[in-house]
Design a protein around this motif. Structure first.
Motif, PDB file in Angstrom:
ATOM      1  N   ASP A  68       0.817  -1.214   0.000  1.00 64.05           N
ATOM      2  CA  ASP A  68       0.000   0.000   0.000  1.00 64.05           C
ATOM      3  C   ASP A  68       0.853   1.268   0.000  1.00 64.05           C
ATOM      4  O   ASP A  68       0.510   2.273   0.640  1.00 64.05           O
ATOM      5  CB  ASP A  68      -0.941  -0.003   1.206  1.00 64.05           C
ATOM      6  CG  ASP A  68      -2.164   0.878   0.999  1.00 64.05           C
ATOM      7  OD1 ASP A  68      -2.497   1.135  -0.178  1.00 64.05           O
ATOM      8  OD2 ASP A  68      -2.750   1.311   1.995  1.00 64.05           O
ATOM      9  N   ILE A  69       1.957   1.230  -0.752  1.00 62.58           N
ATOM     10  CA  ILE A  69       2.888   2.358  -0.744  1.00 62.58           C
ATOM     11  C   ILE A  69       2.245   3.616  -1.315  1.00 62.58           C
ATOM     12  O   ILE A  69       2.559   4.741  -0.906  1.00 62.58           O
ATOM     13  CB  ILE A  69       4.176   1.995  -1.530  1.00 62.58           C
ATOM     14  CG1 ILE A  69       5.200   3.133  -1.492  1.00 62.58           C
ATOM     15  CG2 ILE A  69       3.855   1.630  -2.974  1.00 62.58           C
ATOM     16  CD1 ILE A  69       5.697   3.463  -0.121  1.00 62.58           C
ATOM     17  N   GLY A  70       1.298   3.455  -2.244  1.00 60.49           N
ATOM     18  CA  GLY A  70       0.697   4.611  -2.887  1.00 60.49           C
ATOM     19  C   GLY A  70       0.014   5.560  -1.921  1.00 60.49           C
ATOM     20  O   GLY A  70       0.149   6.787  -2.008  1.00 60.49           O
ATOM     21  N   HIS A  71      -0.759   5.004  -0.964  1.00 60.19           N
ATOM     22  CA  HIS A  71      -1.464   5.845  -0.007  1.00 60.19           C
ATOM     23  C   HIS A  71      -0.491   6.553   0.944  1.00 60.19           C
ATOM     24  O   HIS A  71      -0.722   7.697   1.341  1.00 60.19           O
ATOM     25  CB  HIS A  71      -2.473   5.013   0.791  1.00 60.19           C
ATOM     26  CG  HIS A  71      -3.696   4.646  -0.003  1.00 60.19           C
ATOM     27  ND1 HIS A  71      -3.779   3.475  -0.718  1.00 60.19           N
ATOM     28  CD2 HIS A  71      -4.856   5.322  -0.212  1.00 60.19           C
ATOM     29  CE1 HIS A  71      -4.960   3.419  -1.327  1.00 60.19           C
ATOM     30  NE2 HIS A  71      -5.631   4.533  -1.038  1.00 60.19           N
ATOM     31  N   ALA A  72       0.594   5.872   1.293  1.00 60.32           N
ATOM     32  CA  ALA A  72       1.596   6.511   2.154  1.00 60.32           C
ATOM     33  C   ALA A  72       2.250   7.685   1.429  1.00 60.32           C
ATOM     34  O   ALA A  72       2.444   8.768   2.010  1.00 60.32           O
ATOM     35  CB  ALA A  72       2.650   5.486   2.580  1.00 60.32           C
ATOM     36  N   LEU A  73       2.573   7.497   0.160  1.00 53.97           N
ATOM     37  CA  LEU A  73       3.192   8.573  -0.613  1.00 53.97           C
ATOM     38  C   LEU A  73       2.222   9.737  -0.807  1.00 53.97           C
ATOM     39  O   LEU A  73       2.620  10.903  -0.768  1.00 53.97           O
ATOM     40  CB  LEU A  73       3.662   8.041  -1.969  1.00 53.97           C
ATOM     41  CG  LEU A  73       4.746   6.957  -1.930  1.00 53.97           C
ATOM     42  CD1 LEU A  73       5.082   6.488  -3.333  1.00 53.97           C
ATOM     43  CD2 LEU A  73       5.989   7.444  -1.222  1.00 53.97           C
ATOM     44  N   LYS A  74       0.958   9.413  -1.018  1.00 58.83           N
ATOM     45  CA  LYS A  74      -0.051  10.466  -1.174  1.00 58.83           C
ATOM     46  C   LYS A  74      -0.119  11.345   0.081  1.00 58.83           C
ATOM     47  O   LYS A  74      -0.160  12.576  -0.013  1.00 58.83           O
ATOM     48  CB  LYS A  74      -1.421   9.845  -1.438  1.00 58.83           C
ATOM     49  CG  LYS A  74      -2.564  10.857  -1.528  1.00 58.83           C
ATOM     50  CD  LYS A  74      -3.893  10.134  -1.742  1.00 58.83           C
ATOM     51  CE  LYS A  74      -5.039  11.144  -1.860  1.00 58.83           C
ATOM     52  NZ  LYS A  74      -5.260  11.910  -0.621  1.00 58.83           N
ATOM     53  N   LEU A  75      -0.107  10.704   1.235  1.00 59.10           N
ATOM     54  CA  LEU A  75      -0.162  11.457   2.490  1.00 59.10           C
ATOM     55  C   LEU A  75       1.027  12.400   2.604  1.00 59.10           C
ATOM     56  O   LEU A  75       0.872  13.584   2.946  1.00 59.10           O
ATOM     57  CB  LEU A  75      -0.209  10.491   3.675  1.00 59.10           C
ATOM     58  CG  LEU A  75      -0.175  11.130   5.072  1.00 59.10           C
ATOM     59  CD1 LEU A  75      -1.383  12.034   5.280  1.00 59.10           C
ATOM     60  CD2 LEU A  75      -0.107  10.039   6.151  1.00 59.10           C
ATOM     61  N   MET A  76       2.212  11.907   2.308  1.00 55.39           N
ATOM     62  CA  MET A  76       3.407  12.735   2.423  1.00 55.39           C
ATOM     63  C   MET A  76       3.414  13.878   1.410  1.00 55.39           C
ATOM     64  O   MET A  76       3.718  15.028   1.738  1.00 55.39           O
ATOM     65  CB  MET A  76       4.656  11.863   2.253  1.00 55.39           C
ATOM     66  CG  MET A  76       4.959  10.978   3.456  1.00 55.39           C
ATOM     67  SD  MET A  76       6.568  10.142   3.338  1.00 55.39           S
ATOM     68  CE  MET A  76       6.138   8.766   2.291  1.00 55.39           C
ATOM     69  N   ILE A  77       3.070  13.576   0.157  1.00 54.73           N
ATOM     70  CA  ILE A  77       3.071  14.590  -0.892  1.00 54.73           C
ATOM     71  C   ILE A  77       2.043  15.685  -0.611  1.00 54.73           C
ATOM     72  O   ILE A  77       2.274  16.869  -0.848  1.00 54.73           O
ATOM     73  CB  ILE A  77       2.811  13.927  -2.264  1.00 54.73           C
ATOM     74  CG1 ILE A  77       4.072  13.221  -2.756  1.00 54.73           C
ATOM     75  CG2 ILE A  77       2.338  14.942  -3.290  1.00 54.73           C
ATOM     76  CD1 ILE A  77       5.234  14.157  -3.035  1.00 54.73           C
ATOM     77  N   ASP A  78       0.885  15.291  -0.080  1.00 53.72           N
ATOM     78  CA  ASP A  78      -0.178  16.262   0.166  1.00 53.72           C
ATOM     79  C   ASP A  78       0.092  17.142   1.385  1.00 53.72           C
ATOM     80  O   ASP A  78      -0.356  18.293   1.434  1.00 53.72           O
ATOM     81  CB  ASP A  78      -1.515  15.539   0.358  1.00 53.72           C
ATOM     82  CG  ASP A  78      -2.083  15.001  -0.949  1.00 53.72           C
ATOM     83  OD1 ASP A  78      -1.519  15.331  -2.009  1.00 53.72           O
ATOM     84  OD2 ASP A  78      -3.079  14.250  -0.912  1.00 53.72           O
ATOM     85  N   GLU A  79       0.818  16.607   2.367  1.00 55.48           N
ATOM     86  CA  GLU A  79       0.913  17.294   3.649  1.00 55.48           C
ATOM     87  C   GLU A  79       2.280  17.905   3.951  1.00 55.48           C
ATOM     88  O   GLU A  79       2.401  18.741   4.830  1.00 55.48           O
ATOM     89  CB  GLU A  79       0.534  16.327   4.780  1.00 55.48           C
ATOM     90  CG  GLU A  79      -0.881  15.777   4.675  1.00 55.48           C
ATOM     91  CD  GLU A  79      -1.943  16.855   4.778  1.00 55.48           C
ATOM     92  OE1 GLU A  79      -1.674  17.893   5.431  1.00 55.48           O
ATOM     93  OE2 GLU A  79      -3.041  16.679   4.219  1.00 55.48           O
ATOM     94  N   ILE A  80       3.322  17.472   3.250  1.00 54.20           N
ATOM     95  CA  ILE A  80       4.664  17.986   3.549  1.00 54.20           C
ATOM     96  C   ILE A  80       5.100  18.908   2.415  1.00 54.20           C
ATOM     97  O   ILE A  80       5.454  18.457   1.321  1.00 54.20           O
ATOM     98  CB  ILE A  80       5.673  16.830   3.741  1.00 54.20           C
ATOM     99  CG1 ILE A  80       5.186  15.869   4.845  1.00 54.20           C
ATOM    100  CG2 ILE A  80       7.051  17.386   4.083  1.00 54.20           C
ATOM    101  CD1 ILE A  80       6.054  14.647   5.025  1.00 54.20           C
ATOM    102  N   VAL A  81       5.061  20.191   2.673  1.00 57.02           N
ATOM    103  CA  VAL A  81       5.328  21.190   1.644  1.00 57.02           C
ATOM    104  C   VAL A  81       6.769  21.068   1.125  1.00 57.02           C
ATOM    105  O   VAL A  81       7.719  20.991   1.914  1.00 57.02           O
ATOM    106  CB  VAL A  81       5.086  22.610   2.194  1.00 57.02           C
ATOM    107  CG1 VAL A  81       5.446  23.665   1.135  1.00 57.02           C
ATOM    108  CG2 VAL A  81       3.632  22.770   2.625  1.00 57.02           C
ATOM    109  N   GLY A  82       6.898  21.023  -0.212  1.00 57.88           N
ATOM    110  CA  GLY A  82       8.219  21.017  -0.837  1.00 57.88           C
ATOM    111  C   GLY A  82       8.863  19.649  -0.941  1.00 57.88           C
ATOM    112  O   GLY A  82       9.975  19.533  -1.479  1.00 57.88           O
TER     113      GLY A  82
END
Length: 388
Positions: A89-103
């Motif tokens: 389920d790596i996709g959902h983890a990456l989505k969380l990071m990309i959406d919430e961690i600026v830059g």
């Protein structure tokens, strides 16, 4: 180990953007990790590098929360994960990071497209760019091969293929052993761990049949009869083999002219060396009766690399009619049609079939031989930006 600059490297650097995921897919042993290290050697900012095949990495992603990921990154704004498809389920983890961690910029690699939905499906819609890396291309070899030895090197690569590690091997015995080990140890690794598939014999038998039929139309029904498998099982295995970048499908081209065949498929190997080790024939090209097949498989593979590395927007087909008129390769690009016939013997210069000229009078047609193919796979075009 000697490093040849990969043609796709500028595209990766261009698309490694803030709050985006760059996905680099490609078969095992073609140099994805080496390319990562080269790119990272030029980066001055702090980064976090993880290996998805490491059990400790998998455990790091078991807890999917923003505070946990912030602590993991420790202020770093560049995350690289090699073989990311191994992390559930790596996709959902990456989505969380990309959406919430600026830059935050993320680069991940994968040797199979089994879990491609994790990368390109709903979790990362609008958040990623996808590129593919294959074995070395003719253009990349030009960094070390002078024009004086290109013809001899071509004859060698028709037999042994283009895997980067072959550059370090000097004898034919070493190369034979390398390709044999590649097939037995790496080729089916992702397939055999997918959905608990454990019987590699049938898959290898399927690959051998495809190797002997390179450049010919393939019937899943007939293959199923030969292997005592259902047509649906054959189709499923073909799909799996394409998702680990061992083979690729080319469909028939048709605009519904009466005699055109459009529902058939041809299957080619991404690398000649893999094809040849499967049929247990690594003899020099002059001692073979399948030189035409090897040339067709090789030049198509090189063209696909060229298309990928330049970001060309194109549809690829073959063309055949019920009265046996045919063209090896059709490209549909920029609103135009281009037909290509591949001939190992440069003395053979067939004319465009009458049905092709009649049905598509504005289409181009060219015969490609070892004497005139270089621009088709090497032409120094500018990089064209693309997202997939």
């Amino acid at each position: 180990m000697e490093y040849l600059k990969r043609s796709i490297e500028p595209l990766i650097k261009e698309y490694l953007l803030p709050n985006k995921v760059l996905v680099l897919l490609g078969p095992r042993r073609v140099g994805k990790t080496v390319l990562l290290r080269q790119i990272l050697s030029e980066i001055t900012e702090p980064f976090l590098l993880l290996n998805g095949e490491d059990i400790n990495t998998k455990e790091l992603f078991n807890r999917r929360s923003l505070p946990h990921f912030l602590q993991l990154l420790d202020g770093k704004k560049l995350l690289i994960i090699d073989e990311a498809q191994k992390i559930p389920d790596i996709g959902h983890a990456l989505k969380l990071m990309i959406d919430e961690i600026v830059g935050l910029r993320i680069l991940i690699t994968g040797s199979s497209a089994f879990d491609v939905e994790n990368f390109t499906g709903e979790p990362l819609t609008g958040r990623k760019f996808t590129f593919k890396l294959f074995a070395l291309s003719e253009a990349e070899y030009d960094q070390r091969d002078s024009i004086l030895i290109r013809k001899d090197k071509l004859r060698e690569r028709l037999v042994y293929g283009n895997y980067p590690e072959l550059l370090q091997l000097q004898t034919t015995e070493q190369k034979n052993r390398y390709l044999n080990d590649l097939v037995s140890s790496y080729l089916l690794k992702d397939i055999l761990t997918f959905e608990s598939i454990k019987n590699s014999d049938k898959i290898l038998a399927l690959l051998r049949l495809l190797a002997f039929q390179t450049g010919s139309e393939v019937s899943t029904t007939e293959i199923g009869k030969q292997l005592s498998m259902s047509s649906n099982t054959v189709s499923r295995y073909l799909d799996l083999l394409s998702k680990v970048f061992i083979i690729h499908r080319v469909g028939g081209f048709s605009r519904n002219l009466r005699k055109e065949i459009s529902k058939s498929s041809k299957w080619y190997f991404f690398d000649n060396g893999i094809r040849n080790i499967l049929v247990a024939n690594l003899n020099p090209i002059d001692l073979r009766n399948d030189a035409g097949q090897l040339w067709e498989n090789y030049i198509i593979s090189e063209r696909i690399k060229f298309q990928q590395n330049t970001g060309m927007i194109v549809n690829n087909y073959f063309w055949r009619t019920y009265d046996q008129q045919e063209i090896d390769w059709i490209e549909e690009r920029g609103g135009d049609l281009h037909g290509y016939e591949f001939k190992w013997n440069e003395k053979k210069q067939p004319k465009a079939p009458g049905g092709w000229k009649e049905g598509y009078p504005d289409a181009s047609y060219q015969v490609l031989t070892p004497e005139n193919y270089a621009d088709w796979v090497r032409n120094d075009l500018p990089y064209i930006s693309t997202s997939i």
